[in-house]
Write a protein that holds these residues in place. Structure first.
Motif, mmCIF file in Angstrom:
data_model
loop_
_atom_site.group_PDB
_atom_site.id
_atom_site.type_symbol
_atom_site.label_atom_id
_atom_site.label_comp_id
_atom_site.label_asym_id
_atom_site.label_seq_id
_atom_site.Cartn_x
_atom_site.Cartn_y
_atom_site.Cartn_z
ATOM 1 N N LEU A 1 24.032 35.904 17.182
ATOM 2 C CA LEU A 1 24.234 35.581 15.778
ATOM 3 C C LEU A 1 23.973 34.107 15.547
ATOM 4 N N PHE A 2 23.409 33.802 14.404
ATOM 5 C CA PHE A 2 23.146 32.429 14.022
ATOM 6 C C PHE A 2 24.159 32.031 12.962
ATOM 7 N N LEU A 3 24.933 30.997 13.235
ATOM 8 C CA LEU A 3 25.990 30.622 12.307
ATOM 9 C C LEU A 3 25.429 29.740 11.192
ATOM 10 N N TRP B 1 43.576 30.315 6.496
ATOM 11 C CA TRP B 1 44.116 29.591 7.632
ATOM 12 C C TRP B 1 43.416 30.036 8.915
ATOM 13 N N LYS B 2 43.702 29.299 9.988
ATOM 14 C CA LYS B 2 43.135 29.604 11.305
ATOM 15 C C LYS B 2 41.608 29.591 11.281
ATOM 16 N N GLN B 3 41.040 28.656 10.530
ATOM 17 C CA GLN B 3 39.598 28.495 10.485
ATOM 18 C C GLN B 3 39.178 27.365 11.428
ATOM 19 N N LYS B 4 38.041 27.524 12.061
ATOM 20 C CA LYS B 4 37.591 26.526 13.032
ATOM 21 C C LYS B 4 37.346 25.158 12.405
ATOM 22 N N SER B 5 37.029 25.146 11.117
ATOM 23 C CA SER B 5 36.795 23.878 10.438
ATOM 24 C C SER B 5 38.068 23.275 9.862
ATOM 25 N N ILE C 1 39.761 25.505 2.156
ATOM 26 C CA ILE C 1 39.539 26.063 0.819
ATOM 27 C C ILE C 1 38.056 26.401 0.692
ATOM 28 N N TRP C 2 37.769 27.688 0.681
ATOM 29 C CA TRP C 2 36.393 28.172 0.562
ATOM 30 C C TRP C 2 36.089 28.507 -0.888
ATOM 31 N N ASP C 3 34.816 28.446 -1.258
ATOM 32 C CA ASP C 3 34.410 29.039 -2.529
ATOM 33 C C ASP C 3 34.354 30.561 -2.391
ATOM 34 N N TYR C 4 33.931 31.014 -1.234
ATOM 35 C CA TYR C 4 33.998 32.429 -0.885
ATOM 36 C C TYR C 4 33.903 32.524 0.629
ATOM 37 N N HIS C 5 34.307 33.650 1.150
ATOM 38 C CA HIS C 5 34.216 33.877 2.580
ATOM 39 C C HIS C 5 33.948 35.357 2.792
ATOM 40 N N VAL C 6 33.262 35.689 3.885
ATOM 41 C CA VAL C 6 32.877 37.075 4.139
ATOM 42 C C VAL C 6 33.274 37.454 5.564
ATOM 43 N N ILE C 7 33.948 38.579 5.689
ATOM 44 C CA ILE C 7 34.305 39.105 6.997
ATOM 45 C C ILE C 7 33.853 40.557 7.086
ATOM 46 N N LEU C 8 33.861 41.080 8.297
ATOM 47 C CA LEU C 8 33.558 42.483 8.536
ATOM 48 C C LEU C 8 34.844 43.182 8.943
ATOM 49 N N MET C 9 35.035 44.394 8.438
ATOM 50 C CA MET C 9 36.239 45.156 8.748
ATOM 51 C C MET C 9 35.841 46.524 9.306
ATOM 52 N N GLN C 10 36.499 46.918 10.375
ATOM 53 C CA GLN C 10 36.279 48.232 10.987
ATOM 54 C C GLN C 10 37.519 49.084 10.754
ATOM 55 N N VAL C 11 37.295 50.279 10.219
ATOM 56 C CA VAL C 11 38.396 51.154 9.829
ATOM 57 C C VAL C 11 38.159 52.542 10.415
ATOM 58 N N GLY C 12 39.210 53.168 10.950
ATOM 59 C CA GLY C 12 39.146 54.569 11.310
ATOM 60 C C GLY C 12 38.679 54.879 12.716
ATOM 61 N N VAL C 13 38.481 53.866 13.557
ATOM 62 C CA VAL C 13 38.102 54.102 14.954
ATOM 63 C C VAL C 13 39.285 53.847 15.862
ATOM 64 N N GLN C 14 39.872 52.675 15.740
ATOM 65 C CA GLN C 14 41.087 52.341 16.466
ATOM 66 C C GLN C 14 42.308 52.840 15.671
ATOM 67 N N PRO C 15 43.497 52.825 16.278
ATOM 68 C CA PRO C 15 44.707 53.183 15.524
ATOM 69 C C PRO C 15 45.025 52.190 14.413
ATOM 70 N N LEU D 1 33.771 35.238 12.257
ATOM 71 C CA LEU D 1 33.203 34.284 13.200
ATOM 72 C C LEU D 1 33.692 32.860 12.965
ATOM 73 N N ASP D 2 34.260 32.598 11.812
ATOM 74 C CA ASP D 2 34.769 31.258 11.513
ATOM 75 C C ASP D 2 36.226 31.085 11.903
ATOM 76 N N SER D 3 36.845 32.129 12.398
ATOM 77 C CA SER D 3 38.270 32.096 12.684
ATOM 78 C C SER D 3 38.551 31.674 14.118
ATOM 79 N N GLU D 4 39.686 31.006 14.313
ATOM 80 C CA GLU D 4 40.168 30.689 15.652
ATOM 81 C C GLU D 4 40.784 31.901 16.333
#
Length: 213
Positions: free
Chosen positions: A24-26, A66-70, A78-92, A99-102
């Motif tokens: 991935l390219f950040l 919170w818990k952001q690398k920057s 304080i972001w103007d927006y942020h995007v994450i990926l969420m996985q649902v229904g595979v794990q319990p 990728l920006d999180s610690e």
């Protein structure tokens, strides 16, 4: 939302039931997430239905995380927006990929909620978060960015653009603002308040996997 340090990420996505290295390219979180979804579409298409793209913003485009690398110490970014990926229904439990999180990549959505999202109850209303949740296949089909938001007023790049071509569709060259917007009449997916989002997705993931589909 420009990532300051350009570098490669080598991520073992074993939680998706395979062990392949993803490069991935950040540059921008929305393009990173698009690339992850595209990787799943090509390598494990049956898993795509379990993935949701989450845009975090509000009408003022001022959202603390919170818990952001920057970040500095326990201070939020304080972001103007942020995007994450969420996985649902595979794990319990649902998983969050940021990728920006610690925090670990991935981590449980409950942990991400506790450590990174926290609560709107003790912050001013102009910082309250809203979340647009989009099924991954819809995001792949509809998202387009010409990267104009990565440029300075004089047209120069704020930072070097990604080496691959801009993401576009047959209908659009640029619709990023439709994803950032928290107007339910605009764009794709479903808009949630933070509390409603956590009530929906931090419960047992199998009961939430059909949401926003």
């Amino acid at each position: 939302m420009v990532i300051q340090n350009v570098r490669f990420w080598f991520c073992w996505l074993c939680r998706f039931s395979w062990c392949l290295i993803v490069v991935l390219f950040l540059f921008h979180s929305e393009e990173n997430v698009w690339k992850l979804c595209d990787f799943v579409r090509m390598e494990r298409p049956a898993q795509l239905e379990h993935l949701f793209v989450v845009f975090i913003s509000n009408e003022n485009r001022t959202v603390p995380l919170w818990k952001q690398k920057s970040g500095l110490g326990d201070q939020p970014v304080i972001w103007d927006y942020h995007v994450i990926l969420m996985q649902v229904g595979v794990q319990p439990y649902s998983l969050a990929y940021d990728l920006d999180s610690e925090l670990s990549f991935p981590c449980s959505l409950k942990l991400y909620a506790t450590q990174a999202l926290r609560s709107d109850r003790n912050i001013r209303p102009e910082y309250h978060r809203k979340l647009r949740v989009i099924p991954a296949d819809s995001f792949l089909f509809n998202f387009a960015s010409d990267r104009s938001h990565m440029k300075n007023p004089d047209g120069s790049w704020r930072m070097a653009p990604p080496p691959y071509p801009p993401i576009h569709t047959e209908e659009s060259q640029m619709n990023l603002d439709d994803f950032i917007s928290m107007d339910p009449a605009i764009g794709w997916g479903t808009i949630f308040s933070l509390d409603h989002f956590l009530q929906r997705y931090t419960r047992h993931s199998s009961s939430s996997s059909s949401a926003s589909s």
